[in-house]
Design a protein around this motif. Structure first.
Motif, PDB file in Angstrom:
ATOM      1  N   ASN A 110       0.823  -1.211   0.000  1.00 15.90           N
ATOM      2  CA  ASN A 110       0.000   0.000   0.000  1.00 15.90           C
ATOM      3  C   ASN A 110       0.859   1.264   0.000  1.00 15.90           C
ATOM      4  OD1 ASN A 110      -2.471  -1.308  -0.072  1.00 15.90           O
ATOM      5  ND2 ASN A 110      -2.781  -1.259   2.139  1.00 15.90           N
ATOM      6  N   CYS A 111       2.007   1.227   0.661  1.00 16.28           N
ATOM      7  CA  CYS A 111       2.891   2.404   0.697  1.00 16.28           C
ATOM      8  C   CYS A 111       3.264   2.843  -0.720  1.00 16.28           C
ATOM      9  CB  CYS A 111       4.175   2.083   1.463  1.00 16.28           C
ATOM     10  SG  CYS A 111       3.939   2.125   3.234  1.00 16.28           S
ATOM     11  N   PHE A 112       3.634   1.871  -1.543  1.00 19.80           N
ATOM     12  CA  PHE A 112       4.105   2.196  -2.900  1.00 19.80           C
ATOM     13  C   PHE A 112       2.992   2.769  -3.764  1.00 19.80           C
ATOM     14  CE2 PHE A 112       7.296  -0.721  -1.359  1.00 19.80           C
ATOM     15  CZ  PHE A 112       8.454  -0.064  -1.733  1.00 19.80           C
ATOM     16  N   GLN A 113       1.744   2.484  -3.394  1.00 16.84           N
ATOM     17  CA  GLN A 113       0.620   3.040  -4.155  1.00 16.84           C
ATOM     18  C   GLN A 113       0.419   4.509  -3.829  1.00 16.84           C
ATOM     19  OE1 GLN A 113      -0.906   1.205  -6.345  1.00 16.84           O
ATOM     20  NE2 GLN A 113      -0.645  -0.922  -5.718  1.00 16.84           N
ATOM     21  N   ASN A 114       1.124   4.981  -2.778  1.00 12.97           N
ATOM     22  CA  ASN A 114       0.874   6.328  -2.285  1.00 12.97           C
ATOM     23  C   ASN A 114       2.133   7.180  -2.166  1.00 12.97           C
ATOM     24  OD1 ASN A 114      -2.144   6.389  -1.500  1.00 12.97           O
ATOM     25  ND2 ASN A 114      -1.414   4.403  -0.792  1.00 12.97           N
ATOM     26  N   GLY A 115       3.170   6.776  -2.870  1.00 18.00           N
ATOM     27  CA  GLY A 115       4.389   7.589  -2.882  1.00 18.00           C
ATOM     28  C   GLY A 115       5.160   7.572  -1.580  1.00 18.00           C
ATOM     29  N   ILE A 116       4.906   6.557  -0.735  1.00 21.46           N
ATOM     30  CA  ILE A 116       5.646   6.436   0.532  1.00 21.46           C
ATOM     31  C   ILE A 116       6.717   5.356   0.369  1.00 21.46           C
ATOM     32  CG2 ILE A 116       5.486   5.765   2.970  1.00 21.46           C
ATOM     33  CD1 ILE A 116       2.617   6.853   2.948  1.00 21.46           C
ATOM     34  N   LEU A 117       7.927   5.662   0.839  1.00 24.36           N
ATOM     35  CA  LEU A 117       9.019   4.691   0.737  1.00 24.36           C
ATOM     36  C   LEU A 117       9.210   3.971   2.070  1.00 24.36           C
ATOM     37  CD1 LEU A 117      11.561   3.448  -0.645  1.00 24.36           C
ATOM     38  CD2 LEU A 117      12.829   5.460   0.161  1.00 24.36           C
ATOM     39  N   PRO A 118       8.918   2.647   2.128  1.00 24.20           N
ATOM     40  CA  PRO A 118       9.243   1.875   3.326  1.00 24.20           C
ATOM     41  C   PRO A 118      10.648   1.281   3.164  1.00 24.20           C
ATOM     42  CG  PRO A 118       7.704   0.657   1.912  1.00 24.20           C
ATOM     43  CD  PRO A 118       8.187   1.830   1.127  1.00 24.20           C
ATOM     44  N   ILE A 119      11.502   1.509   4.159  1.00 18.46           N
ATOM     45  CA  ILE A 119      12.890   1.032   4.060  1.00 18.46           C
ATOM     46  C   ILE A 119      13.133  -0.034   5.132  1.00 18.46           C
ATOM     47  CG2 ILE A 119      15.320   1.679   4.303  1.00 18.46           C
ATOM     48  CD1 ILE A 119      14.650   4.426   3.277  1.00 18.46           C
ATOM     49  N   VAL A 120      13.656  -1.180   4.677  1.00 15.98           N
ATOM     50  CA  VAL A 120      13.963  -2.276   5.599  1.00 15.98           C
ATOM     51  C   VAL A 120      15.454  -2.241   5.931  1.00 15.98           C
ATOM     52  CG1 VAL A 120      13.962  -4.786   5.924  1.00 15.98           C
ATOM     53  CG2 VAL A 120      12.122  -3.699   4.621  1.00 15.98           C
ATOM     54  N   VAL A 121      15.773  -2.207   7.229  1.00 18.76           N
ATOM     55  CA  VAL A 121      17.166  -2.235   7.673  1.00 18.76           C
ATOM     56  C   VAL A 121      17.344  -3.373   8.680  1.00 18.76           C
ATOM     57  CG1 VAL A 121      17.507   0.256   7.312  1.00 18.76           C
ATOM     58  CG2 VAL A 121      16.699  -0.568   9.538  1.00 18.76           C
ATOM     59  N   SER A 122      18.596  -3.664   9.039  1.00 17.31           N
ATOM     60  CA  SER A 122      18.856  -4.738  10.007  1.00 17.31           C
ATOM     61  C   SER A 122      18.553  -4.223  11.421  1.00 17.31           C
ATOM     62  CB  SER A 122      20.314  -5.169   9.917  1.00 17.31           C
ATOM     63  OG  SER A 122      21.124  -4.135  10.459  1.00 17.31           O
ATOM     64  N   PRO A 123      18.388  -5.138  12.399  1.00 19.21           N
ATOM     65  CA  PRO A 123      18.132  -4.700  13.773  1.00 19.21           C
ATOM     66  C   PRO A 123      19.226  -3.763  14.306  1.00 19.21           C
ATOM     67  CG  PRO A 123      17.696  -7.045  13.573  1.00 19.21           C
ATOM     68  CD  PRO A 123      18.295  -6.608  12.265  1.00 19.21           C
ATOM     69  N   GLU A 124      20.493  -4.039  13.977  1.00 15.23           N
ATOM     70  CA  GLU A 124      21.595  -3.181  14.450  1.00 15.23           C
ATOM     71  C   GLU A 124      21.476  -1.795  13.820  1.00 15.23           C
ATOM     72  OE1 GLU A 124      22.137  -6.224  12.944  1.00 15.23           O
ATOM     73  OE2 GLU A 124      22.149  -7.214  14.911  1.00 15.23           O
ATOM     74  N   GLN A 125      21.198  -1.769  12.521  1.00 10.88           N
ATOM     75  CA  GLN A 125      21.044  -0.479  11.830  1.00 10.88           C
ATOM     76  C   GLN A 125      19.858   0.302  12.394  1.00 10.88           C
ATOM     77  OE1 GLN A 125      20.755  -2.048   7.872  1.00 10.88           O
ATOM     78  NE2 GLN A 125      22.936  -1.766   7.429  1.00 10.88           N
ATOM     79  N   LEU A 126      18.779  -0.434  12.726  1.00 12.00           N
ATOM     80  CA  LEU A 126      17.611   0.248  13.282  1.00 12.00           C
ATOM     81  C   LEU A 126      17.976   0.903  14.616  1.00 12.00           C
ATOM     82  CD1 LEU A 126      14.501   0.692  12.663  1.00 12.00           C
ATOM     83  CD2 LEU A 126      14.147  -0.894  14.549  1.00 12.00           C
ATOM     84  N   ASP A 127      18.744   0.185  15.449  1.00 11.39           N
ATOM     85  CA  ASP A 127      19.181   0.759  16.733  1.00 11.39           C
ATOM     86  C   ASP A 127      19.955   2.057  16.501  1.00 11.39           C
ATOM     87  OD1 ASP A 127      18.012  -1.205  18.177  1.00 11.39           O
ATOM     88  OD2 ASP A 127      19.846  -2.367  18.529  1.00 11.39           O
ATOM     89  N   GLN A 128      20.867   2.032  15.533  1.00 10.73           N
ATOM     90  CA  GLN A 128      21.664   3.234  15.228  1.00 10.73           C
ATOM     91  C   GLN A 128      20.771   4.379  14.776  1.00 10.73           C
ATOM     92  OE1 GLN A 128      24.221   1.757  12.161  1.00 10.73           O
ATOM     93  NE2 GLN A 128      25.535   0.577  13.549  1.00 10.73           N
ATOM     94  N   LEU A 129      19.841   4.059  13.871  1.00 11.27           N
ATOM     95  CA  LEU A 129      18.973   5.113  13.319  1.00 11.27           C
ATOM     96  C   LEU A 129      17.996   5.630  14.371  1.00 11.27           C
ATOM     97  CD1 LEU A 129      18.276   3.712   9.734  1.00 11.27           C
ATOM     98  CD2 LEU A 129      19.884   5.498  10.397  1.00 11.27           C
ATOM     99  N   MET A 130      17.563   4.731  15.264  1.00 10.13           N
ATOM    100  CA  MET A 130      16.645   5.147  16.334  1.00 10.13           C
ATOM    101  C   MET A 130      17.350   6.161  17.237  1.00 10.13           C
ATOM    102  SD  MET A 130      13.450   4.350  17.053  1.00 10.13           S
ATOM    103  CE  MET A 130      12.985   2.668  16.619  1.00 10.13           C
ATOM    104  N   THR A 131      18.619   5.883  17.544  1.00 11.22           N
ATOM    105  CA  THR A 131      19.404   6.806  18.382  1.00 11.22           C
ATOM    106  C   THR A 131      19.603   8.137  17.652  1.00 11.22           C
ATOM    107  OG1 THR A 131      20.519   4.887  19.284  1.00 11.22           O
ATOM    108  CG2 THR A 131      21.563   7.008  19.708  1.00 11.22           C
ATOM    109  N   ALA A 132      19.951   8.043  16.382  1.00  9.00           N
ATOM    110  CA  ALA A 132      20.156   9.266  15.587  1.00  9.00           C
ATOM    111  C   ALA A 132      18.866  10.098  15.542  1.00  9.00           C
ATOM    112  CB  ALA A 132      20.607   8.901  14.179  1.00  9.00           C
ATOM    113  N   ALA A 133      17.737   9.406  15.365  1.00 11.10           N
ATOM    114  CA  ALA A 133      16.445  10.119  15.305  1.00 11.10           C
ATOM    115  C   ALA A 133      16.162  10.802  16.639  1.00 11.10           C
ATOM    116  CB  ALA A 133      15.327   9.142  14.947  1.00 11.10           C
ATOM    117  N   THR A 134      16.388  10.050  17.725  1.00  4.67           N
ATOM    118  CA  THR A 134      16.141  10.599  19.067  1.00  4.67           C
ATOM    119  C   THR A 134      17.004  11.846  19.305  1.00  4.67           C
ATOM    120  OG1 THR A 134      15.731   8.349  19.772  1.00  4.67           O
ATOM    121  CG2 THR A 134      15.998   9.964  21.519  1.00  4.67           C
TER     122      THR A 134
END
Lengths: 202, 469
Positions: A110-134
């Motif tokens: 459904n995301c792709f039908q609406n111009g939204i990009l869902p990005i899949v990353v590894s659990p370690e990468q998600l931890d890094q990005l979560m910290t960066a976002a915070t």
């Protein structure tokens, strides 16, 4: 359909796993017959108390995250129902990219039908990005290059080529398929003979 | 996918429906039947109108209003938005020549109940609907999955869908089901084992003697909740049980084509040496009646078990997730499941709103009364289920026991209509999702089988049917 190419901005951290479509957009907002106007109700029960007042410490209610175009969320984002109201409400709020370790299949589509990009990353990468976002570090997302950059982190992500093209070009999927109308008719003719009970039209 | 060699049931249906490849490398899959309801279709019809596109094959589509409809006083829908949505469906279907079962039609009901009931659902078909529980129809050996509204518009306009093949997963459950254990326990157990994302990217084929021993109703309950395990579709091989169920139903193949259809259907089961990307084998003797304690369908435990302790979680994320669930559910770690006191009982939904479910409930509550502190509601899955139950006197048994007897619809499974939990209310529910706020803001849902819900209605606590006489 909306295009997606690249995006820069602050990302909102939402470190909850299994965020389901009922959390993204509760049922009372599915009664609309329009695609628009759902942004104000996004994450309704986390964003507003039972009297309809903003819950001040919810991430999307705090500055600068209330302007986020990017969401970083826990595993299995978008599980549950098929409601396209989920991406419609994200889009209407202004979110154009969601990053997680995994997405439920229907939501992902459904995301792709609406111009939204869902990005899949590894659990370690998600931890890094979560910290960066915070820490309110600016994210930079580049679809042609398939990269997410945030501070010192630079992550390459995978995406199927046809999905990438569809977002980059904002293609009309139905228009493309109608280009194969002859093939569809030929298929129907063949099956009418082979499986006539399927064409005993009601 | 190779055309050579042994094939799974999924592979066979896939190759039979492949119209061709598009230039972008995606496959165009033909859709035999499209089910449409009021909530996820208005924007699709609007899209057709804006682009001035007709419906490609209106007679392959069936429409019904179910999500939004009241289960009492339905002549007049009070909620103006719900009313507009239902009226919009009536108008759109009329405009495009699509068959619509209106609210006063006895055939009206939950879209996934009426498809099989009318004989619309048949083996080897591809079936889609803008609803994730479309997986239900896989019980007949049909490839059936939920789609978003943009895809609903695509199917209306082209009778095809753009798709890439899923991976194959087989879950075999073997052995006789223990006393008190049924299909709902089986699927809750499976979801607990593989997790809510365990089937993502896959079609799950259920096999083994426990599965093949189930009635069609039981098989539908299993396939229905495939989506709660992350799989868009579930599948069960069609067999004589399937054929017997279909024969004679209004939309089933008539006598002129019956033998030909059965011959085709009989060729569908997976080849013996077919290859699966994942295989899981379960011994049914290890399964107890199951209940959810949390806010995800994977949060399951035996009815004889305890509410889990977050400190026993293996990862920090899991620990946080359990803490969040327990706070929402108002439960303390270590509480016995059977000590949990209930406020409401909901029996119904596309998971467990069929006649067999109602019969089971009636047999348990016959000549008994529900606990004085609970409110119990039973919502038949369709007008015809309701009619059948009334012919069998089931409604009298249930009403005598203190149940409210309602009109057909999705009702409190998702609470889009007035049937909702109040904040803090705790409900034993035969539905499919225990998400936060699903049955009403602040409502607390415990998923379970109709048998457990019936026993729990009588005692007022979550109860083990095996202790109940």
């Amino acid at each position: 359909m909306d295009k997606f190419n690249s995006l820069k901005g602050i990302a909102a951290p939402l470190p909850i796993v299994n965020i389901d479509t009922d959390m993204i957009i509760p049922k009372q907002f599915l009664k609309t017959i329009k695609r628009t106007g759902l942004g104000v109700s996004l994450f309704y029960e986390m964003r507003y108390d039972s009297d309809g007042n903003l819950i001040k410490d919810f991430v999307l209610n705090t500055s600068p995250f209330d302007q986020s175009k990017i969401l970083v969320a826990g595993d299995n984002f978008g599980c549950g129902s098929s409601r396209e109201h989920a991406p419609w409400s994200l889009k209407d709020f202004g979110i154009k990219c969601v990053i997680s370790t995994s997405f439920a299949d229907i939501f992902y589509n459904n995301c792709f039908q609406n111009g939204i990009l869902p990005i899949v990353v590894s659990p370690e990468q998600l931890d890094q990005l979560m910290t960066a976002a915070t820490n309110q570090i600016e994210f930079s997302i580049d679809l042609p290059e398939q990269t997410v950059k945030a501070g010192n982190h630079s992550i390459n992500f995978e995406i199927e080529e046809f999905r990438k093209d569809r977002l980059l070009q904002g293609l009309d999927d139905i228009g493309i398929t109608l280009g194969y109308k002859d093939k569809i008719s030929a298929y129907e003719e063949e099956k009418k003979n082979k499986k006539p009970w399927l064409f005993k039209d009601n | 996918m190779s055309n050579q060699g042994p094939k799974t049931l999924f592979d066979k249906i896939w190759s039979e429906h492949l119209v061709g490849q598009r230039e972008d490398g995606t496959s165009l899959l033909y859709i035999d039947r499209h089910l449409v309801h009021e909530v996820t279709s208005p924007q699709a019809f609007e899209g057709l109108k804006i682009s001035n596109r007709p419906v490609h094959r209106p007679e392959a589509t069936i429409a019904v209003a179910d999500h939004n409809v009241p289960t009492i006083n339905r002549q007049n829908i009070e909620d103006p938005q719900s009313k507009i949505q239902v009226e919009t469906l009536a108008k759109n279907t009329k405009e495009h020549g699509i068959q619509y079962f209106d609210l006063m039609d006895q055939r009206q009901g939950i879209v996934h109940i009426i498809g099989p009931e009318q004989g619309i659902t048949q083996p080897g078909m591809t079936i889609v609907c803008g609803d994730s529980h479309t997986s239900t129809h896989g019980a007949f050996g049909a490839l059936a999955f939920g789609i978003g509204t943009s895809e609903v518009e695509h199917v209306l306009a082209t009778q095809t869908i753009v798709q890439n093949p899923a991976k194959n997963m087989r879950i075999s459950v073997n052995g006789d089901l223990p006393f008190g254990v049924n299909s709902k326990d089986l699927i809750l157990y499976i979801i607990g084992k593989i997790g809510t994302a365990g089937g993502t990217g896959h079609v799950i084929e259920y096999a083994g003697s426990s599965i093949m021993g189930l009635s069609m109703e039981g098989r539908m309950t299993i396939c229905n909740m495939s989506i709660e395990a992350g799989a868009r579709a579930g599948l069960i091989s069609p067999d004589q049980t399937t054929f017997n169920y279909i024969q004679g139903r209004p939309y089933a193949p008539g006598a002129d084509h019956w033998d030909q259809a059965v011959e085709y259907w009989s060729s569908l089961p997976s080849d013996n040496d077919a290859n699966y990307d994942h295989e899981i084998v379960i011994d049914s003797s290890e399964i107890d009646p199951m209940v959810t304690w949390g806010t995800s369908p994977e949060d399951v435990v035996s009815v004889k078990g305890l509410v889990p302790n977050p400190s026993s979680a293996q990862t920090e994320n899991k620990k946080k997730s359990i803490e969040r669930s327990l706070e929402y559910m108002g439960l303390k770690p270590g509480t016995k499941i059977t000590d949990i006191k209930l406020d409401k009982i909901f029996i119904g939904s596309c998971t467990n709103g069929r006649i067999e479910d109602l019969r089971k409930v009636a047999s348990i509550v016959k000549d008994k009364k529900i606990a004085s502190h609970v409110q119990a509601m039973i919502v038949p899955g369709s007008g015809l289920v309701k009619k059948q139950a009334e012919e069998e006197g089931i409604d009298i048994i249930l009403k005598d026991a203190g149940f409210e007897w309602r009109e057909a619809g999705c009702s409190m499974c998702l609470g889009m209509n007035p049937d909702q939990l109040k904040p803090g209310e705790r409900c034993a529910s035969t539905s499919n999702r225990n998400f936060e706020g699903r049955q009403g803001r602040g409502g607390r849902t415990h998923l379970m089988s109709p048998e457990l819900a019936a026993a729990s209605a009588i005692t007022g606590n979550i109860s083990d049917i095996r202790d109940f006489t």
